[in-house]
Design an enzyme around this catalytic site. Structure first.
Site: not given
Ligand code: DQA
Length: 149
Positions: A23, A77, A74, A100, A98, A18, A10-11, A107
């Site tokens: 990011y 959240a 990735n 990120h 995994e 964003r 998501p997002n 964070r």
């Molecule tokens: C994320 C880190 C997560 O905590 C966050 O909710 C994201 C992006 C990252 O790529 O840094 O949506 O996965």
């Protein structure tokens, strides 16, 4: 050629606009382009996808069981909330990395726990879009050392 599913949660479709201070300015399409180039150099095929829907990500993990040799994920959240994604990855049993963009350990504390990590071979975080390229290197090393059969 080995197929790697690169799944984004998501997002991540909002990358580029964003919270750019966290990011960065690159869009998800730019990240995909980098992955495509890197994968080609490594002799891999990739299928790069994004969804804001947890169930869709779960269905893609199930699909990967028959169509891919590894998963880079990735989960956004959902990383910090989803037992269902954990179970899907465990259930399918494919080598998984995994990833990120941000260093989640620098964070908020709610980002310090991952439901994905116990189902993953390894975790790469904090390198921005380069995290994905490092994950492709990582999946190659896992695939080269995992016993076939
Ligand atoms: C994320 C880190 C997560 O905590 C966050 O909710 C994201 C992006 C990252 O790529 O840094 O949506 O996965």
């Amino acid at each position: 050629m080995k197929m790697i599913y690169i799944l984004n949660g998501p997002n991540l479709n909002l990358l580029g606009t964003r919270e750019p201070e966290i990011y960065g300015a690159e869009t998800l399409a730019m990240v995909e382009e980098k992955c495509t180039i890197k994968a080609k150099a490594l002799g891999l095929s990739i299928d790069f996808r994004q969804s804001n829907v947890e169930g869709e990500l779960i269905n893609w993990i199930h699909e990967a069981r028959l169509k891919a040799q590894g998963i880079i994920i990735n989960a956004g959240a959902f990383t910090h909330t989803s037992v269902a994604l954990h179970d899907a990855l465990k259930g399918v049993g494919l080598p998984t990395i995994e990833v990120h963009l941000s260093n989640v350990y620098k964070r908020e504390s709610f980002r310090h726990h991952s439901y994905i990590s116990p189902a993953a071979h390894g975790v790469i975080c904090g390198f921005g879009p380069h995290s994905y390229e490092l994950a492709l290197d990582g999946i190659v090393s896992v695939l080269n050392t995992t016993r076939k059969g």
